[in-house]
Scaffold this motif. Structure first.
Motif, PDB file in Angstrom:
ATOM      1  N   ARG A  47       1.167  -1.308  -0.424  1.00 16.42           N
ATOM      2  CA  ARG A  47       0.154  -0.244  -0.189  1.00 16.42           C
ATOM      3  C   ARG A  47       1.193   0.953  -0.268  1.00 16.42           C
ATOM      4  NH1 ARG A  47      -3.358   1.612   5.249  1.00 16.42           N
ATOM      5  NH2 ARG A  47      -4.223   4.146   4.404  1.00 16.42           N
ATOM      6  N   GLU A  48       0.602   1.776  -0.818  1.00 16.38           N
ATOM      7  CA  GLU A  48       1.105   3.128  -0.503  1.00 16.38           C
ATOM      8  C   GLU A  48       0.833   4.580  -0.187  1.00 16.38           C
ATOM      9  OE1 GLU A  48       1.794   4.812  -5.368  1.00 16.38           O
ATOM     10  OE2 GLU A  48       2.465   2.775  -5.687  1.00 16.38           O
ATOM     11  N   PHE A  49       1.894   5.181   0.635  1.00 13.01           N
ATOM     12  CA  PHE A  49       1.039   6.320   1.731  1.00 13.01           C
ATOM     13  C   PHE A  49       1.367   7.828   0.814  1.00 13.01           C
ATOM     14  CE2 PHE A  49       1.517   2.411   3.947  1.00 13.01           C
ATOM     15  CZ  PHE A  49       0.066   2.593   4.448  1.00 13.01           C
ATOM     16  N   ASP A  50       1.047   8.855   1.527  1.00 14.75           N
ATOM     17  CA  ASP A  50       1.819   9.725   0.709  1.00 14.75           C
ATOM     18  C   ASP A  50       1.444  10.734   2.478  1.00 14.75           C
ATOM     19  OD1 ASP A  50      -1.394  10.047   1.709  1.00 14.75           O
ATOM     20  OD2 ASP A  50      -2.493  11.232   0.119  1.00 14.75           O
ATOM     21  N   HIS A  51       0.955  12.470   2.408  1.00 13.46           N
ATOM     22  CA  HIS A  51       1.600  12.993   3.014  1.00 13.46           C
ATOM     23  C   HIS A  51       0.537  12.837   4.162  1.00 13.46           C
ATOM     24  CE1 HIS A  51       5.894  14.843   2.652  1.00 13.46           C
ATOM     25  NE2 HIS A  51       5.248  15.238   1.428  1.00 13.46           N
ATOM     26  N   LYS A  52      -0.516  12.714   3.590  1.00 16.86           N
ATOM     27  CA  LYS A  52      -2.241  12.856   4.580  1.00 16.86           C
ATOM     28  C   LYS A  52      -2.337  11.335   5.474  1.00 16.86           C
ATOM     29  CE  LYS A  52      -4.727  15.642   1.619  1.00 16.86           C
ATOM     30  NZ  LYS A  52      -6.429  16.026   0.833  1.00 16.86           N
ATOM     31  N   THR A  53      -2.025  10.039   5.009  1.00 10.05           N
ATOM     32  CA  THR A  53      -1.715   8.618   5.719  1.00 10.05           C
ATOM     33  C   THR A  53      -0.717   8.092   6.225  1.00 10.05           C
ATOM     34  OG1 THR A  53      -1.386   7.573   2.912  1.00 10.05           O
ATOM     35  CG2 THR A  53      -4.126   8.241   4.117  1.00 10.05           C
ATOM     36  N   LEU A  54       0.518   9.340   5.472  1.00  8.48           N
ATOM     37  CA  LEU A  54       1.949   8.541   6.816  1.00  8.48           C
ATOM     38  C   LEU A  54       1.341   8.407   7.729  1.00  8.48           C
ATOM     39  CD1 LEU A  54       4.738   8.472   5.398  1.00  8.48           C
ATOM     40  CD2 LEU A  54       4.886  11.183   6.528  1.00  8.48           C
ATOM     41  N   SER A  55       0.719   8.828   8.823  1.00 15.44           N
ATOM     42  CA  SER A  55       0.607   8.376   9.808  1.00 15.44           C
ATOM     43  C   SER A  55       0.616   6.916  10.364  1.00 15.44           C
ATOM     44  CB  SER A  55      -0.293   9.722  11.064  1.00 15.44           C
ATOM     45  OG  SER A  55      -1.680   9.135  10.207  1.00 15.44           O
ATOM     46  N   GLU A  56       0.016   6.424   9.017  1.00 17.18           N
ATOM     47  CA  GLU A  56      -0.255   4.875   8.883  1.00 17.18           C
ATOM     48  C   GLU A  56       0.566   3.985   8.833  1.00 17.18           C
ATOM     49  OE1 GLU A  56      -4.190   4.221   6.737  1.00 17.18           O
ATOM     50  OE2 GLU A  56      -5.202   5.628   7.525  1.00 17.18           O
ATOM     51  N   LEU A  57       1.864   4.838   8.653  1.00 18.62           N
ATOM     52  CA  LEU A  57       3.140   3.657   7.658  1.00 18.62           C
ATOM     53  C   LEU A  57       3.774   3.721   9.825  1.00 18.62           C
ATOM     54  CD1 LEU A  57       4.035   2.180   6.158  1.00 18.62           C
ATOM     55  CD2 LEU A  57       5.669   4.085   5.346  1.00 18.62           C
ATOM     56  N   THR A  58       4.791   2.800   9.714  1.00 23.18           N
ATOM     57  CA  THR A  58       4.819   2.849  10.555  1.00 23.18           C
ATOM     58  C   THR A  58       6.424   1.823  10.653  1.00 23.18           C
ATOM     59  OG1 THR A  58       4.121   0.188  11.342  1.00 23.18           O
ATOM     60  CG2 THR A  58       3.321   2.118  12.460  1.00 23.18           C
ATOM     61  N   VAL A  59       7.918   2.234  11.325  1.00 24.35           N
ATOM     62  CA  VAL A  59       8.636   1.565  11.640  1.00 24.35           C
ATOM     63  C   VAL A  59       8.655  -0.039  12.258  1.00 24.35           C
ATOM     64  CG1 VAL A  59      11.020   1.287  11.716  1.00 24.35           C
ATOM     65  CG2 VAL A  59       9.233   3.581  10.844  1.00 24.35           C
ATOM     66  N   HIS A  60       8.885  -1.000  11.462  1.00 29.36           N
ATOM     67  CA  HIS A  60       9.276  -2.440  12.142  1.00 29.36           C
ATOM     68  C   HIS A  60      10.714  -2.980  12.078  1.00 29.36           C
ATOM     69  CE1 HIS A  60       8.477  -6.544  13.347  1.00 29.36           C
ATOM     70  NE2 HIS A  60       9.031  -6.857  12.255  1.00 29.36           N
ATOM     71  N   HIS A  61      10.786  -3.446  13.595  1.00 32.84           N
ATOM     72  CA  HIS A  61      12.099  -3.362  14.052  1.00 32.84           C
ATOM     73  C   HIS A  61      12.321  -5.054  13.147  1.00 32.84           C
ATOM     74  CE1 HIS A  61      12.600   0.118  16.152  1.00 32.84           C
ATOM     75  NE2 HIS A  61      14.000  -0.108  15.789  1.00 32.84           N
ATOM     76  N   ARG A  62      12.885  -5.509  12.397  1.00 31.67           N
ATOM     77  CA  ARG A  62      13.023  -6.428  11.495  1.00 31.67           C
ATOM     78  C   ARG A  62      13.476  -8.098  12.882  1.00 31.67           C
ATOM     79  NH1 ARG A  62      15.786  -5.028   6.359  1.00 31.67           N
ATOM     80  NH2 ARG A  62      13.853  -4.794   5.284  1.00 31.67           N
ATOM     81  N   ASN A  63      14.447  -7.810  13.701  1.00 26.84           N
ATOM     82  CA  ASN A  63      15.044  -8.683  14.741  1.00 26.84           C
ATOM     83  C   ASN A  63      13.847  -8.632  16.094  1.00 26.84           C
ATOM     84  OD1 ASN A  63      16.204  -6.428  15.704  1.00 26.84           O
ATOM     85  ND2 ASN A  63      17.895  -7.117  15.830  1.00 26.84           N
ATOM     86  N   HIS A  64      13.522  -7.778  16.174  1.00 25.18           N
ATOM     87  CA  HIS A  64      12.536  -7.011  17.903  1.00 25.18           C
ATOM     88  C   HIS A  64      12.616  -6.422  18.504  1.00 25.18           C
ATOM     89  CE1 HIS A  64       8.721  -8.971  14.861  1.00 25.18           C
ATOM     90  NE2 HIS A  64       9.404 -10.393  14.965  1.00 25.18           N
ATOM     91  N   ASN A  65      13.963  -6.453  17.829  1.00 23.61           N
ATOM     92  CA  ASN A  65      14.777  -5.195  18.939  1.00 23.61           C
ATOM     93  C   ASN A  65      14.651  -3.598  18.742  1.00 23.61           C
ATOM     94  OD1 ASN A  65      16.499  -4.246  21.211  1.00 23.61           O
ATOM     95  ND2 ASN A  65      18.669  -5.246  20.240  1.00 23.61           N
ATOM     96  N   HIS A  66      13.954  -3.083  19.750  1.00 27.81           N
ATOM     97  CA  HIS A  66      13.556  -1.572  19.592  1.00 27.81           C
ATOM     98  C   HIS A  66      15.015  -0.775  19.775  1.00 27.81           C
ATOM     99  CE1 HIS A  66       9.717  -2.200  18.342  1.00 27.81           C
ATOM    100  NE2 HIS A  66       9.735  -3.260  18.564  1.00 27.81           N
ATOM    101  N   ASP A  67      16.159  -1.945  20.592  1.00 21.85           N
ATOM    102  CA  ASP A  67      17.159  -0.256  20.918  1.00 21.85           C
ATOM    103  C   ASP A  67      18.528  -0.850  19.493  1.00 21.85           C
ATOM    104  OD1 ASP A  67      16.185   0.558  23.582  1.00 21.85           O
ATOM    105  OD2 ASP A  67      16.671  -1.605  24.154  1.00 21.85           O
ATOM    106  N   ASP A  68      17.524  -1.479  18.804  1.00 19.51           N
ATOM    107  CA  ASP A  68      19.099  -1.717  17.083  1.00 19.51           C
ATOM    108  C   ASP A  68      18.781  -0.892  16.912  1.00 19.51           C
ATOM    109  OD1 ASP A  68      20.455  -2.974  15.472  1.00 19.51           O
ATOM    110  OD2 ASP A  68      19.737  -5.085  15.608  1.00 19.51           O
ATOM    111  N   ASN A  69      19.315  -0.015  16.262  1.00 17.75           N
ATOM    112  CA  ASN A  69      19.267   1.346  15.381  1.00 17.75           C
ATOM    113  C   ASN A  69      20.317   1.548  14.641  1.00 17.75           C
ATOM    114  OD1 ASN A  69      16.373   1.291  15.879  1.00 17.75           O
ATOM    115  ND2 ASN A  69      16.443   2.489  18.080  1.00 17.75           N
ATOM    116  N   PRO A  70      20.626   0.682  13.867  1.00 17.01           N
ATOM    117  CA  PRO A  70      21.654   0.867  12.611  1.00 17.01           C
ATOM    118  C   PRO A  70      21.558   2.659  11.573  1.00 17.01           C
ATOM    119  CG  PRO A  70      20.866  -0.962  11.830  1.00 17.01           C
ATOM    120  CD  PRO A  70      19.945  -0.627  12.997  1.00 17.01           C
TER     121      PRO A  70
END
Length: 125
Positions: A47-70
Motif C-alpha cells: 500500500r502506498e502512502f502520502d503526506h495525509k496518510t503517513l501516520s498509518e505507516l510504522t517502522v518495524h524492527h526486523r529482529n524485534h529489538n527496538h534498541d537496535d537502530n543502525p
C-alpha cells in the motif's frame, strides 16, 4: 494601555522556524531516518502512502529489538498499521504460543501410560 502586537510577518516567521525545528527533531529519530531511506510503501501489502496518510505507516524492527537502530536502516522496514500488528501477533504466537502447546502436550503425555492395564489384560488369558 499599550498592547504589544506582533506583526503578521513576525508571527509567521516564528511558526515557520518552529515547524522547521520540529521537523529536524523528527528526522533525527529512527522513524524520520527510515522515512528518508525507504519509499513510503508498506513492505508487505505494498500500500502506498502520502503526506495525509503517513501516520498509518510504522517502522518495524526486523529482529524485534527496538534498541537496535543502525544508521543504514538494515533493521527497519516500513509497514502499515495492519501488517505491523499482524507481524507482531505472529511473532508473539511463535514465541509464546508454541511453548504453551508443547507444555500442554507434555503434560498430557506424562499423565498417560498406554501400558497401565497391560498386566491385567495378559493375566485374563
Amino acid at each position: 494601555m499599550d498592547l504589544k502586537k506582533t506583526s503578521p510577518d513576525s508571527k509567521s516567521a516564528q511558526i515557520v522556524s518552529e515547524a522547521r525545528r520540529n521537523q529536524e527533531l523528527r528526522e533525527q529519530s529512527y522513524r524520520g531516518q527510515a522515512l528518508k531511506l525507504y519509499p513510503w510503501i508498506c513492505g508487505r501489502c505494498t500500500r502506498e502512502f502520502d503526506h495525509k496518510t503517513l501516520s498509518e505507516l510504522t517502522v518495524h524492527h526486523r529482529n524485534h529489538n527496538h534498541d537496535d537502530n543502525p544508521q543504514d536502516g538494515s533493521n527497519w522496514e516500513l509497514l502499515c498499521l495492519y501488517c505491523h500488528d499482524n507481524e507482531h501477533s505472529r511473532y508473539e504466537e511463535t514465541r509464546f504460543g508454541n511453548a504453551k502447546t508443547a507444555s500442554s502436550t507434555a503434560t498430557a503425555i506424562v499423565g498417560h501410560n498406554p501400558f497401565a492395564n497391560l498386566k491385567d489384560l495378559m493375566n485374563k488369558k
